[in-house]
Write a protein that holds these residues in place. Structure first.
Motif, PDB file in Angstrom:
ATOM      1  N   SER A  81       0.830  -1.214   0.000  1.00  0.00           N
ATOM      2  CA  SER A  81       0.000   0.000   0.000  1.00  0.00           C
ATOM      3  C   SER A  81       0.861   1.260   0.000  1.00  0.00           C
ATOM      4  O   SER A  81       1.863   1.360   0.714  1.00  0.00           O
ATOM      5  N   GLY A  85      -2.571   1.716   3.956  1.00  0.00           N
ATOM      6  CA  GLY A  85      -3.848   1.041   4.075  1.00  0.00           C
ATOM      7  C   GLY A  85      -3.796  -0.321   4.719  1.00  0.00           C
ATOM      8  O   GLY A  85      -4.831  -0.870   5.091  1.00  0.00           O
ATOM      9  N   THR A 155      -8.268  -2.153  -3.215  1.00  0.00           N
ATOM     10  CA  THR A 155      -7.913  -0.771  -3.517  1.00  0.00           C
ATOM     11  C   THR A 155      -8.383  -0.340  -4.906  1.00  0.00           C
ATOM     12  O   THR A 155      -8.098   0.780  -5.320  1.00  0.00           O
ATOM     13  N   GLU A 208     -11.105  -1.237   0.725  1.00  0.00           N
ATOM     14  CA  GLU A 208      -9.880  -1.288   1.526  1.00  0.00           C
ATOM     15  C   GLU A 208     -10.015  -2.141   2.782  1.00  0.00           C
ATOM     16  O   GLU A 208      -9.432  -1.861   3.823  1.00  0.00           O
ATOM     17  N   HIS A 438      -4.600   4.408  -5.682  1.00  0.00           N
ATOM     18  CA  HIS A 438      -3.914   3.863  -4.515  1.00  0.00           C
ATOM     19  C   HIS A 438      -4.819   3.727  -3.303  1.00  0.00           C
ATOM     20  O   HIS A 438      -4.444   3.109  -2.317  1.00  0.00           O
ATOM     21  N   GLY A 439      -6.003   4.311  -3.333  1.00  0.00           N
ATOM     22  CA  GLY A 439      -6.888   4.268  -2.190  1.00  0.00           C
ATOM     23  C   GLY A 439      -6.684   5.461  -1.262  1.00  0.00           C
ATOM     24  O   GLY A 439      -5.875   6.363  -1.514  1.00  0.00           O
TER      25      GLY A 439
END
Length: 485
Positions: A81, A85, A155, A208, A438-439
């Motif tokens: 991550s 995350g 994600t 997530e 990427h979230g």
């Protein structure tokens, strides 16, 4: 290392140890330590144990026990991550739930164009398996050797082929997951039509791990590449790069698989980072474009011939300054290696703030130039540039610390919040998103709370409360806390 006095009682840990056995449970601090920090080393947590179930039934049992005991869980795959995350909370109240033992490809079918993979399958392993049946999974990224399917789903990862094939949302045809009460959502059947109310699959993609634990997925495969052409083109500006994309699309249609834009300073970092690497073209231009054209069948004209003709038109139109087409697969891979090495090369340069953002495609060229200049003017001594997937409006915008900055964490602590707000405000003003692929993780949670509209925040919190009323699934990630929005 010694065991720390974390907040989970020994008798509680013993119940998880009894459930999973020695292969599925460890409280060895040395074994846990590598998994309590994020890839960039910016977030650090604590965990009293790592739980490693072997199959979906064991995941269900673990989640059920965690619910009974009110123990939060931090799900983790490859721990790649970019936003913290998969890092457990700093207070040690959560256990790490590793999906790495769920690493089987349950089935793969060229006839159905479907692979059913467990969450711990590494992306490159799926690539190899698909290749073995004459198919491919059309999502790739720099961390393909460690990123896992469950993390990519959770994600909604993108990568370098989104222009043609979309993000994980477009590639997941079915999901199996363990919900916060321990029940198993069995949705692996790859149905083209399913109108049974809310789409649970799509709620879990990009969540997530805050709504449940993805344990397996049915993933869409596409025909293998019969022939490809990879080109490197020098251009004057991102605006010229967008003009090039439109010309290439007009000439080659949906055979354009990849279109990546790189600032010259970013290329310079890669050339310093990789031994024996060199710029593919003779002219060092302000911006560079990497193009891949793929055909599923062999025939005339070849992808190389078509790309060469299109680039010839771009040169005649003054859009391209210089260009080269890879003469073989080895050279094509070398072109891509330059692109895939951008993140580690940037990391090696020193401290920086990385922004994974998207804005409407038509506005991206101006954003890349104007906002980089604005950031450097606002924060003297910094340098700013970007690279990424221009065709889908997603770039990685980096603001690097002044040269000679020795204490990266101190610089980030002092400047990070102000620089992040500056960049994110510009993104929102341009009609964009502060997270493209990427979230949100923990890095962007407060910014999401600051910038998202009340309707979005209300919906996010309501969904989280409905699925996970005890708040045990991946705490401190994604959902802004009260007061953060």
């Amino acid at each position: 290392m010694t065991k720390e006095n974390l907040s989970i009682a020994p008798e509680t840990l013993a119940r998880f140890a009894d459930l999973l056995g020695p292969k599925g449970f460890t409280d060895d601090p040395d074994a846990i330590a590598p998994w309590t920090s994020d890839w960039r080393g910016r977030f650090h947590g604590k965990a009293a144990a790592i739980l490693s179930p072997a199959d979906t039934a064991e995941v269900s049992a673990v989640v059920g026990l965690a619910t009974e005991l009110r123990i939060p869980l931090t799900p983790q795959g490859g721990n790649t991550s970019m936003v913290g995350g998969a890092t457990p909370p700093a207070d040690g109240r959560a256990l790490i739930l590793s999906l790495r033992r769920l690493n089987h490809i349950r089935s793969i079918s060229a006839a159905d164009n479907i692979a059913v993979c467990e969450a711990g399958v590494i992306l490159s392993t799926l690539h190899d398996a698909a290749d073995g049946v004459g198919r491919r999974f059309p999502l790739s990224l720099g961390a393909k050797g460690s990123a896992t399917i469950g993390g990519l789903i959770s994600t909604n990862a993108g990568g370098t082929q989104v222009l043609r094939h979309g993000t994980m949302r477009a590639l997941v045809d079915g999901i199996e997951a363990v919900l916060p009460d321990g029940s198993i959502f069995s949705g692996l059947d790859p149905l083209k039509k399913d109108n049974r109310g809310y789409d649970i699959k799509q709620l879990l993609i990009g969540a997530e791990g805050t709504l449940g634990i993805v344990t397996a997925a049915s993933l869409r495969l596409v025909p293998a590449i019969a022939a490809r052409a990879v080109g490197w083109v020098g251009v004057e500006s991102p605006a010229a790069a967008l003009d090039l994309l439109r010309l290439i699309e007009g000439e080659l249609g949906d055979s354009v698989e990849g279109f990546e834009v790189v600032a010259d300073d970013g290329l310079g970092h890669v050339l310093d980072y990789l031994p024996d690497a060199r710029c593919p073209i003779e002219t060092r231009t302000p911006w560079h474009v990497l193009i891949e054209v793929d055909h599923a069948t062999s025939g005339d004209p070849t992808p190389g011939e078509r790309l060469e003709a299109a680039l010839g038109k771009a040169m005649e139109a003054g859009i391209a300054i210089d260009a080269a087409i890879a003469v073989n697969e080895s050279q094509a891979d070398a072109f891509w290696r330059l692109r895939e090495s951008l993140s580690p090369a940037e990391k090696a340069q020193g401290p920086a703030l990385q922004f994974d953002i998207s804005v409407p495609v038509a506005r991206m060229p101006a954003f890349m130039v104007e906002e980089a200049a604005a950031a450097m003017a606002r924060f003297p001594g910094t340098t700013a540039s970007s690279f990424g997937h221009l065709g889908d409006g997603n770039v990685h915008f980096h603001v690097r610390a002044p040269a000679g900055t020795g204490d990266g964490p101190a610089w980030i602590a002092a400047q990070g919040k102000e620089i992040s707000a500056f960049v994110h405000d510009a993104v929102v003003a341009a009609g964009g998103s502060i997270s493209a692929e990427h979230g949100i993780g923990q890095m962007k949670r407060a910014e999401l709370g600051r910038l998202a509209g009340p309707a979005r925040l209300s919906a996010l919190r309501a969904i989280k409360a409905a699925f996970d009323p005890l708040g045990l699934m991946n705490p401190e990630k994604l959902i802004p806390l009260p007061g953060e929005g």
